[in-house]
Write a protein that holds these residues in place. Structure first.
Motif, mmCIF file in Angstrom:
data_model
loop_
_atom_site.group_PDB
_atom_site.id
_atom_site.type_symbol
_atom_site.label_atom_id
_atom_site.label_comp_id
_atom_site.label_asym_id
_atom_site.label_seq_id
_atom_site.Cartn_x
_atom_site.Cartn_y
_atom_site.Cartn_z
ATOM 1 N N VAL A 253 31.919 41.164 58.729
ATOM 2 C CA VAL A 253 32.675 40.032 59.282
ATOM 3 C C VAL A 253 34.061 39.983 58.633
ATOM 4 O O VAL A 253 35.067 39.779 59.305
ATOM 5 C CB VAL A 253 31.920 38.708 59.066
ATOM 6 C CG1 VAL A 253 32.773 37.525 59.516
ATOM 7 C CG2 VAL A 253 30.595 38.729 59.832
ATOM 8 N N GLU A 254 34.098 40.174 57.322
ATOM 9 C CA GLU A 254 35.395 40.134 56.630
ATOM 10 C C GLU A 254 35.871 41.549 56.376
ATOM 11 O O GLU A 254 35.214 42.320 55.684
ATOM 12 C CB GLU A 254 35.276 39.362 55.311
ATOM 13 C CG GLU A 254 35.059 37.878 55.572
ATOM 14 C CD GLU A 254 35.306 37.040 54.341
ATOM 15 O OE1 GLU A 254 36.482 36.874 53.959
ATOM 16 O OE2 GLU A 254 34.318 36.542 53.767
ATOM 17 N N SER A 255 37.038 41.843 56.961
ATOM 18 C CA SER A 255 37.598 43.184 56.868
ATOM 19 C C SER A 255 38.785 43.144 55.911
ATOM 20 O O SER A 255 39.537 42.175 55.899
ATOM 21 C CB SER A 255 38.047 43.591 58.271
ATOM 22 O OG SER A 255 38.362 44.936 58.306
ATOM 23 N N SER A 256 38.953 44.188 55.104
ATOM 24 C CA SER A 256 40.098 44.188 54.183
ATOM 25 C C SER A 256 41.360 44.623 54.946
ATOM 26 O O SER A 256 41.265 45.289 55.972
ATOM 27 C CB SER A 256 39.822 45.107 53.004
ATOM 28 O OG SER A 256 39.816 46.444 53.430
ATOM 29 N N PRO A 257 42.556 44.274 54.440
ATOM 30 C CA PRO A 257 43.786 44.598 55.170
ATOM 31 C C PRO A 257 43.983 46.102 55.311
ATOM 32 O O PRO A 257 43.634 46.858 54.399
ATOM 33 C CB PRO A 257 44.898 43.995 54.297
ATOM 34 C CG PRO A 257 44.224 43.137 53.311
ATOM 35 C CD PRO A 257 42.805 43.580 53.191
#
Ligand SMILES: [Fe+2]
Ligand SMILES: [Fe+2]
Length: 269
Positions: A253-257
């Motif tokens: 769900v949370e993707s790094s830049p």
């Protein structure tokens, strides 16, 4: 066509933290924002159950609010934590849901036919399709043998090796496998329940389990392992029907830049 599959949001009303720790509302909000920001945007979203944690009317009202933030059609399955009639009251307006009985239905509006099945046995954590629904499934799949099809349900149709989850699995998965094996147009079977992604051969096709939208189940393959969860990153699945094949991707769900590759040149002959 892009199908986003999400699962096991375990919504609790009133900002209650599940197990005193898990902020299920925040997890759901982040997941919806991620789906909305995807490029290309999914054509539909399928939720494979355990929409709520306790199946109360207030829990479903909050879940309905979260799901209403999704701008594409949403199709749901019920999990063992849900309650059928409470779900129908809050979410019965979603497409396909029958006005009575189990939540088994077909959506024919897209390049991929969506067939949703109901494994909820109220009062039990185990799941079951039952003879009547298996017959319906067989007839329904037989009616469109040439259209690529996705079958969604909560309880996975295979054992994962995580002992305590397998003990609350799908009772009639062998019968389900027989039905699916008669219909080779089924390109994917998508389930939830285990809060940990798995892929398996099943009934001549591929069955997958979606990661949990909030907490995850510890991947402990000791047969009598204790019932542990952890805070590994939540995720979801994308199923991409290219017109020729179904390609499935698991994403957090949370993707790094993103960082641009530098100093390297890709060569293509
Ligand atoms: Fe769950
Ligand atoms: Fe479940």
């Amino acid at each position: 066509m892009w199908i986003a599959q999400i699962s096991d949001t375990h919504v609790k009303a009133g900002n209650v933290r599940l197990f005193g720790e898990v902020d299920v509302a925040e997890h759901f909000t982040k997941l919806v924002a991620r789906l909305e920001a995807l490029s290309p945007k999914p054509d539909i979203v399928i939720h494979t159950g355990d929409i709520t944690n306790d199946g109360e009317a207030a829990d479903f009202a909050q879940a309905a609010h979260c799901l209403s933030q999704i701008s594409v059609p949403v199709y749901i399955a019920l999990g063992n934590h849900d309650r059928r009639e409470t779900a129908r009251q809050a979410l019965g307006h979603l497409p396909g849901i029958p006005s009575k009985g189990r939540f088994s239905y077909v959506i024919d509006d897209h390049p991929v036919r969506i067939v949703m099945a109901d494994t909820l046995v109220e009062g039990s954590s185990q799941g079951e399709l039952g003879a009547e629904q298996l017959k319906w499934l067989d007839q329904t799949l037989a009616a469109a043998p040439d259209k690529p099809t996705f079958v969604g349900l909560h309880h996975p149709p295979f054992a994962t090796g995580i002992g305590f989850m397998d003990r609350i699995g799908l009772r009639d998965r062998a019968d389900f496998a027989q039905v699916i094996s008669r219909h080779p147009q089924v390109k994917r079977v998508g389930a939830g329940h285990v809060h940990r992604p798995f892929t398996a051969q099943f009934g001549g096709t591929i069955a997958m389990i979606c990661p949990g939208a909030a907490h995850q189940v510890v991947a402990d393959f000791t047969p009598d392992s204790a019932e542990y969860w952890n805070a590994d990153p939540p995720g979801f699945l994308l199923h991409h029907w290219t017109g020729e094949q179904m390609i499935s991707i698991e994403l957090p769900v949370e993707s790094s830049p993103p960082r641009r590759f530098s100093g390297d040149h890709l060569t293509v002959e």
